[in-house]
Design a protein around this motif. Sequence first.
Motif, PDB file in Angstrom:
ATOM      1  N   MET A   8      45.055  44.778  47.237  1.00 27.93           N
ATOM      2  CA  MET A   8      44.009  43.818  47.601  1.00 27.93           C
ATOM      3  C   MET A   8      42.755  44.538  48.089  1.00 27.93           C
ATOM      4  O   MET A   8      41.632  44.134  47.778  1.00 27.93           O
ATOM      5  CB  MET A   8      44.531  42.844  48.658  1.00 27.93           C
ATOM      6  N   ARG A   9      42.954  45.636  48.837  1.00 27.96           N
ATOM      7  CA  ARG A   9      41.792  46.419  49.289  1.00 27.96           C
ATOM      8  C   ARG A   9      41.076  47.065  48.103  1.00 27.96           C
ATOM      9  O   ARG A   9      39.850  47.074  48.033  1.00 27.96           O
ATOM     10  CB  ARG A   9      42.239  47.488  50.290  1.00 27.96           C
ATOM     11  N   LYS A  10      41.857  47.613  47.166  1.00 32.45           N
ATOM     12  CA  LYS A  10      41.250  48.241  45.987  1.00 32.45           C
ATOM     13  C   LYS A  10      40.420  47.254  45.175  1.00 32.45           C
ATOM     14  O   LYS A  10      39.367  47.596  44.629  1.00 32.45           O
ATOM     15  CB  LYS A  10      42.340  48.852  45.093  1.00 32.45           C
ATOM     16  N   LEU A  11      40.926  46.020  45.081  1.00 32.79           N
ATOM     17  CA  LEU A  11      40.256  45.008  44.263  1.00 32.79           C
ATOM     18  C   LEU A  11      39.226  44.216  45.058  1.00 32.79           C
ATOM     19  O   LEU A  11      38.522  43.373  44.485  1.00 32.79           O
ATOM     20  CB  LEU A  11      41.300  44.051  43.674  1.00 32.79           C
ATOM     21  N   ASP A  12      39.162  44.470  46.369  1.00 33.68           N
ATOM     22  CA  ASP A  12      38.268  43.731  47.259  1.00 33.68           C
ATOM     23  C   ASP A  12      38.543  42.234  47.175  1.00 33.68           C
ATOM     24  O   ASP A  12      37.633  41.399  47.080  1.00 33.68           O
ATOM     25  CB  ASP A  12      36.792  44.021  46.916  1.00 33.68           C
ATOM     26  N   ILE A  13      39.840  41.904  47.202  1.00 30.02           N
ATOM     27  CA  ILE A  13      40.302  40.516  47.187  1.00 30.02           C
ATOM     28  C   ILE A  13      41.019  40.263  48.512  1.00 30.02           C
ATOM     29  O   ILE A  13      41.839  41.069  48.946  1.00 30.02           O
ATOM     30  CB  ILE A  13      41.244  40.265  45.988  1.00 30.02           C
ATOM     31  N   HIS A  14      40.735  39.109  49.122  1.00 28.82           N
ATOM     32  CA  HIS A  14      41.206  38.897  50.484  1.00 28.82           C
ATOM     33  C   HIS A  14      42.110  37.676  50.651  1.00 28.82           C
ATOM     34  O   HIS A  14      42.512  37.368  51.773  1.00 28.82           O
ATOM     35  CB  HIS A  14      40.004  38.780  51.425  1.00 28.82           C
ATOM     36  N   GLU A  15      42.414  36.986  49.567  1.00 22.34           N
ATOM     37  CA  GLU A  15      43.302  35.821  49.682  1.00 22.34           C
ATOM     38  C   GLU A  15      44.183  35.724  48.445  1.00 22.34           C
ATOM     39  O   GLU A  15      43.833  36.181  47.353  1.00 22.34           O
ATOM     40  CB  GLU A  15      42.488  34.535  49.854  1.00 22.34           C
ATOM     41  N   THR A  16      45.357  35.103  48.632  1.00 24.67           N
ATOM     42  CA  THR A  16      46.357  35.048  47.565  1.00 24.67           C
ATOM     43  C   THR A  16      45.854  34.286  46.344  1.00 24.67           C
ATOM     44  O   THR A  16      46.090  34.695  45.203  1.00 24.67           O
ATOM     45  CB  THR A  16      47.652  34.400  48.090  1.00 24.67           C
ATOM     46  N   ALA A  17      45.137  33.180  46.560  1.00 23.99           N
ATOM     47  CA  ALA A  17      44.657  32.376  45.424  1.00 23.99           C
ATOM     48  C   ALA A  17      43.754  33.203  44.513  1.00 23.99           C
ATOM     49  O   ALA A  17      43.850  33.117  43.278  1.00 23.99           O
ATOM     50  CB  ALA A  17      43.924  31.140  45.925  1.00 23.99           C
ATOM     51  N   ALA A  25      50.937  51.838  38.677  1.00 19.66           N
ATOM     52  CA  ALA A  25      51.905  51.015  37.947  1.00 19.66           C
ATOM     53  C   ALA A  25      52.654  50.089  38.892  1.00 19.66           C
ATOM     54  O   ALA A  25      52.882  48.917  38.595  1.00 19.66           O
ATOM     55  CB  ALA A  25      52.881  51.910  37.189  1.00 19.66           C
ATOM     56  N   ARG A  26      53.045  50.607  40.068  1.00 13.20           N
ATOM     57  CA  ARG A  26      53.773  49.787  41.037  1.00 13.20           C
ATOM     58  C   ARG A  26      52.889  48.667  41.576  1.00 13.20           C
ATOM     59  O   ARG A  26      53.339  47.525  41.735  1.00 13.20           O
ATOM     60  CB  ARG A  26      54.277  50.655  42.187  1.00 13.20           C
ATOM     61  N   GLU A  27      51.622  48.983  41.837  1.00 16.08           N
ATOM     62  CA  GLU A  27      50.705  47.947  42.331  1.00 16.08           C
ATOM     63  C   GLU A  27      50.482  46.866  41.282  1.00 16.08           C
ATOM     64  O   GLU A  27      50.398  45.680  41.617  1.00 16.08           O
ATOM     65  CB  GLU A  27      49.376  48.582  42.751  1.00 16.08           C
ATOM     66  N   ARG A  28      50.389  47.253  40.000  1.00 19.36           N
ATOM     67  CA  ARG A  28      50.254  46.238  38.944  1.00 19.36           C
ATOM     68  C   ARG A  28      51.498  45.352  38.890  1.00 19.36           C
ATOM     69  O   ARG A  28      51.404  44.147  38.653  1.00 19.36           O
ATOM     70  CB  ARG A  28      50.028  46.907  37.584  1.00 19.36           C
ATOM     71  N   GLN A  29      52.665  45.959  39.096  1.00 22.69           N
ATOM     72  CA  GLN A  29      53.906  45.191  39.074  1.00 22.69           C
ATOM     73  C   GLN A  29      53.931  44.188  40.227  1.00 22.69           C
ATOM     74  O   GLN A  29      54.313  43.022  40.036  1.00 22.69           O
ATOM     75  CB  GLN A  29      55.096  46.155  39.176  1.00 22.69           C
ATOM     76  N   VAL A  30      53.520  44.625  41.415  1.00 23.91           N
ATOM     77  CA  VAL A  30      53.452  43.719  42.560  1.00 23.91           C
ATOM     78  C   VAL A  30      52.428  42.618  42.300  1.00 23.91           C
ATOM     79  O   VAL A  30      52.682  41.430  42.566  1.00 23.91           O
ATOM     80  CB  VAL A  30      53.100  44.503  43.845  1.00 23.91           C
ATOM     81  N   LEU A  31      51.269  42.992  41.757  1.00 25.44           N
ATOM     82  CA  LEU A  31      50.235  42.012  41.423  1.00 25.44           C
ATOM     83  C   LEU A  31      50.777  40.957  40.476  1.00 25.44           C
ATOM     84  O   LEU A  31      50.557  39.753  40.660  1.00 25.44           O
ATOM     85  CB  LEU A  31      49.029  42.723  40.794  1.00 25.44           C
ATOM     86  N   GLN A  32      51.491  41.391  39.442  1.00 30.26           N
ATOM     87  CA  GLN A  32      52.048  40.442  38.484  1.00 30.26           C
ATOM     88  C   GLN A  32      53.015  39.476  39.163  1.00 30.26           C
ATOM     89  O   GLN A  32      52.975  38.268  38.923  1.00 30.26           O
ATOM     90  CB  GLN A  32      52.772  41.186  37.355  1.00 30.26           C
ATOM     91  N   MET A  33      53.882  39.989  40.027  1.00 34.28           N
ATOM     92  CA  MET A  33      54.863  39.126  40.690  1.00 34.28           C
ATOM     93  C   MET A  33      54.202  38.146  41.650  1.00 34.28           C
ATOM     94  O   MET A  33      54.617  36.989  41.750  1.00 34.28           O
ATOM     95  CB  MET A  33      55.899  39.982  41.418  1.00 34.28           C
ATOM     96  N   VAL A  34      53.150  38.599  42.348  1.00 30.62           N
ATOM     97  CA  VAL A  34      52.399  37.684  43.212  1.00 30.62           C
ATOM     98  C   VAL A  34      51.756  36.596  42.352  1.00 30.62           C
ATOM     99  O   VAL A  34      51.777  35.411  42.697  1.00 30.62           O
ATOM    100  CB  VAL A  34      51.325  38.445  44.019  1.00 30.62           C
ATOM    101  N   GLY A  35      51.210  36.994  41.207  1.00 28.82           N
ATOM    102  CA  GLY A  35      50.616  36.026  40.296  1.00 28.82           C
ATOM    103  C   GLY A  35      51.622  35.028  39.766  1.00 28.82           C
ATOM    104  O   GLY A  35      51.275  33.886  39.436  1.00 28.82           O
TER     105      GLY A  35
END
Length: 210
Positions: free
Chosen positions: A187-196, A150-160
Amino acid sequence: MPVRLLLVDDHALVRHGLRILLEKEGFQVAGEGCDGRDVVRMAAAVHPDIAILDISMPFLNGVDAARELKKSSHDTKVILLTRHDEPQYVTEALRAGVEGYILKSQAATDLIEAIQQVARGGIYLSPNISRAVVDAYLSKSGPPVDPLTARERQVLQMVGEGKSTKEVARLLGISTKTAESHRGRLMRKLDIHETASLVRYAIRRGLVQP
């Protein structure tokens, strides 16, 4: 006794329109909020029978707000308002424990019936939601369980939403180092390496509006 409702949507005009519609039908709007962080706090204050939440809200989206509400206010039922009818959104909402899922395009006609049905202990989905989506949820097939906390989703949303790590830390009441740790882990869990790419993922998930 009239059904007591909590309305949470980041658009004041939407809340105003819903209040007029619902009070005209005899429901009691016990409180209003403008983002997902208001949900748990206001539910504890006004004790609604049903919380009606927009799915796309700043800081904390409607699905995660519903999850938090279910932990703290077991008697409050949840209806989500959304523009998304894709299977992944519906199944994620059902897994979060919501009792109603209403497409905004049909809210004027569906919402009253949804409240009545949910208040009686039922589940209501907008008629345009595919039966195949519901069958997939009931059979536990369909989209995989979200790997993020839940916390990671919250951080993801704010970055978005375009917030910096320092802003995320301040809004969540955590250290910058902890916010960086959450961001790096998701980012490691999603295998995503850049903010965009992270922003594009958040948009696809419906956590932020494009």
